[in-house]
Each structure stands twice: as C-alpha cells, then as structure tokens.
Design a protein around this motif. Structure first.
Motif, PDB file in Angstrom:
ATOM      1  N   TYR A   1      15.814   5.533  13.794  1.00 53.81           N
ATOM      2  CA  TYR A   1      15.185   5.503  12.479  1.00 53.81           C
ATOM      3  C   TYR A   1      13.666   5.426  12.614  1.00 53.81           C
ATOM      4  O   TYR A   1      12.932   6.133  11.922  1.00 53.81           O
ATOM      5  N   ARG A   2      13.173   4.568  13.495  1.00 45.56           N
ATOM      6  CA  ARG A   2      11.721   4.439  13.714  1.00 45.56           C
ATOM      7  C   ARG A   2      11.132   5.756  14.212  1.00 45.56           C
ATOM      8  O   ARG A   2      10.049   6.155  13.790  1.00 45.56           O
ATOM      9  N   LEU A   3      11.849   6.441  15.088  1.00 47.92           N
ATOM     10  CA  LEU A   3      11.395   7.734  15.585  1.00 47.92           C
ATOM     11  C   LEU A   3      11.333   8.741  14.434  1.00 47.92           C
ATOM     12  O   LEU A   3      10.360   9.475  14.287  1.00 47.92           O
ATOM     13  N   PHE A   4      12.377   8.760  13.619  1.00 50.62           N
ATOM     14  CA  PHE A   4      12.378   9.656  12.461  1.00 50.62           C
ATOM     15  C   PHE A   4      11.194   9.355  11.541  1.00 50.62           C
ATOM     16  O   PHE A   4      10.510  10.267  11.077  1.00 50.62           O
TER      17      PHE A   4
ATOM     18  N   THR B   1       0.868  -1.167   0.000  1.00 53.88           N
ATOM     19  CA  THR B   1       0.000   0.000   0.000  1.00 53.88           C
ATOM     20  C   THR B   1       0.911   1.225   0.000  1.00 53.88           C
ATOM     21  O   THR B   1       2.098   1.127   0.337  1.00 53.88           O
ATOM     22  N   PHE B   2       0.337   2.382  -0.343  1.00 48.89           N
ATOM     23  CA  PHE B   2       1.121   3.609  -0.290  1.00 48.89           C
ATOM     24  C   PHE B   2       1.599   3.860   1.143  1.00 48.89           C
ATOM     25  O   PHE B   2       2.737   4.254   1.371  1.00 48.89           O
ATOM     26  N   GLY B   3       0.740   3.611   2.117  1.00 44.71           N
ATOM     27  CA  GLY B   3       1.108   3.801   3.521  1.00 44.71           C
ATOM     28  C   GLY B   3       2.296   2.961   3.929  1.00 44.71           C
ATOM     29  O   GLY B   3       3.163   3.409   4.678  1.00 44.71           O
ATOM     30  N   GLN B   4       2.339   1.724   3.443  1.00 43.92           N
ATOM     31  CA  GLN B   4       3.484   0.864   3.751  1.00 43.92           C
ATOM     32  C   GLN B   4       4.757   1.409   3.125  1.00 43.92           C
ATOM     33  O   GLN B   4       5.817   1.421   3.766  1.00 43.92           O
ATOM     34  N   MET B   5       4.672   1.852   1.886  1.00 42.88           N
ATOM     35  CA  MET B   5       5.855   2.387   1.205  1.00 42.88           C
ATOM     36  C   MET B   5       6.337   3.665   1.882  1.00 42.88           C
ATOM     37  O   MET B   5       7.530   3.918   1.963  1.00 42.88           O
ATOM     38  N   GLN B   6       5.386   4.453   2.379  1.00 44.25           N
ATOM     39  CA  GLN B   6       5.734   5.722   3.001  1.00 44.25           C
ATOM     40  C   GLN B   6       6.237   5.551   4.431  1.00 44.25           C
ATOM     41  O   GLN B   6       6.954   6.396   4.949  1.00 44.25           O
ATOM     42  N   SER B   7       5.911   4.441   5.067  1.00 37.60           N
ATOM     43  CA  SER B   7       6.250   4.266   6.476  1.00 37.60           C
ATOM     44  C   SER B   7       7.736   4.040   6.722  1.00 37.60           C
ATOM     45  O   SER B   7       8.221   4.293   7.816  1.00 37.60           O
ATOM     46  N   LEU B   8       8.446   3.534   5.730  1.00 41.61           N
ATOM     47  CA  LEU B   8       9.891   3.388   5.833  1.00 41.61           C
ATOM     48  C   LEU B   8      10.471   3.236   4.437  1.00 41.61           C
ATOM     49  O   LEU B   8       9.770   2.939   3.493  1.00 41.61           O
TER      50      LEU B   8
ATOM     51  N   LEU C   1      20.327   0.962  18.608  1.00 43.84           N
ATOM     52  CA  LEU C   1      20.100   2.378  18.855  1.00 43.84           C
ATOM     53  C   LEU C   1      19.719   3.097  17.556  1.00 43.84           C
ATOM     54  O   LEU C   1      18.807   3.935  17.535  1.00 43.84           O
ATOM     55  N   LEU C   2      20.405   2.764  16.470  1.00 38.50           N
ATOM     56  CA  LEU C   2      20.097   3.366  15.178  1.00 38.50           C
ATOM     57  C   LEU C   2      18.692   2.971  14.704  1.00 38.50           C
ATOM     58  O   LEU C   2      17.984   3.785  14.105  1.00 38.50           O
TER      59      LEU C   2
ATOM     60  N   THR D   1      14.667  -2.877   3.480  1.00 41.15           N
ATOM     61  CA  THR D   1      13.888  -1.746   3.976  1.00 41.15           C
ATOM     62  C   THR D   1      14.614  -1.059   5.121  1.00 41.15           C
ATOM     63  O   THR D   1      15.570  -1.592   5.679  1.00 41.15           O
ATOM     64  N   GLY D   2      14.123   0.117   5.460  1.00 39.17           N
ATOM     65  CA  GLY D   2      14.643   0.853   6.603  1.00 39.17           C
ATOM     66  C   GLY D   2      16.118   1.159   6.502  1.00 39.17           C
ATOM     67  O   GLY D   2      16.611   1.616   5.472  1.00 39.17           O
ATOM     68  N   LEU D   3      16.825   0.888   7.591  1.00 31.19           N
ATOM     69  CA  LEU D   3      18.263   1.175   7.625  1.00 31.19           C
ATOM     70  C   LEU D   3      19.039   0.387   6.574  1.00 31.19           C
ATOM     71  O   LEU D   3      20.024   0.879   6.034  1.00 31.19           O
TER      72      LEU D   3
END
Length: 154
Positions: A107-110, A54-61, A102-103, A73-75
């Motif tokens: 990243y999740r916070l960002f 979904t767009f939301g999934q792509m935008q979430s990370l 920690l990273l 994905t992500g880092l």
C-alpha cells in the motif's frame, strides 16, 4: 478493531486518480447512502484544513471518518469502505495478521507511485476534456514532496 460502528463512513478520495476513481465507482454501485458517503478531495470546493489536515496529508493515503468522528486511514480506510459497501468479503485479506505487514508495504509503495499513474485512462474520460481538447492532468507531488509531510531523510 472498532467494535461499535457509527455509520455512515465518509470516504475522502482523489477523484483525479484513475485507479482510485475506478474503485469509487465500484463502491458507489454497491453502497447505501446511509452507510458510505464520498468526498472528492480533488474538487475545488474541498478544503482539507477544515478537517485539520493539509491537502498533502489527505492525498498521501486514503482517509475515512465514521459518524462519531473516529478516523481510519490507509488499508483500514479501504477495509471499512468495502465493508460499508457490503463488499467486506473481498477485503477480508486486509484483516489477516500474517499478511498485513506485506499488504502495508504494498500500500505504501502504491501511495508513492500513485501520482505518476495519472496517465492511465480515467473511467470518467469527460473530466479530462474541455472544449473538445483532452489532457492528462499534471502529476501531483508525491507524499515525499508534499508540503507538511514528514519524510525520512537519508
């Protein structure tokens, strides 16, 4: 991690995000087309469902896909995109086991705060200006609010 890399890596990014756009600008300056491709998910032509998201999934990370179809994905998407651009030494701390948890938290916070950062200056100011009027785009829903995403409930 991923032994036989199949270039190019396609990086799916949100071009409306000012911080993301700055990073993409840097990567574009250094990357060769045969190693790193870019897809702006904020583009009207982009359809996440063609990729099974979904767009939301792509935008979430951040998402990236190697030529062989392997997703990161992500880092990891950040690490591999910087490696593809020949700037992997700057992303080396992302591989440090002791620092990685920690990273990940950072990243999740960002990712949660990123939609609220739309007010920051965009490196391509012209994107926000039409007919001599400029506007900050509306904040997109946070991953918590994005449809189709499972979030932890209190």
């Amino acid at each position: 991690m991923y032994n036989k890399v199949k270039w190019p890596l396609t990086l799916y990014f949100d071009g409306d995000c000012p911080l993301c756009a700055r990073e993409i600008r840097l990567l574009r300056r250094h990357a060769a087309a045969q190693r790193l491709l870019f897809v702006d998910i904020s583009s009207g032509e982009f359809d996440a469902t063609t990729l099974g998201f979904t767009f939301g999934q792509m935008q979430s990370l951040l998402h990236a896909r190697f030529a062989d179809g392997h997703w990161v994905t992500g880092l990891d998407a950040t690490l591999w995109s910087w490696r593809a651009a020949g700037l992997g030494f700057w992303a080396t701390p992302l591989t440090w086991r002791a620092l990685r948890p920690l990273l990940e938290v950072g990243y999740r916070l960002f990712c949660r705060l990123r939609p609220a950062l739309a007010w920051l200056p965009h490196p391509d100011g012209g994107r926000r200006c039409v007919d001599n009027r400029c506007a900050v785009p509306e904040s997109k829903p946070s991953p918590k609010e994005a449809p189709g995403l499972k979030t932890k409930q209190n």
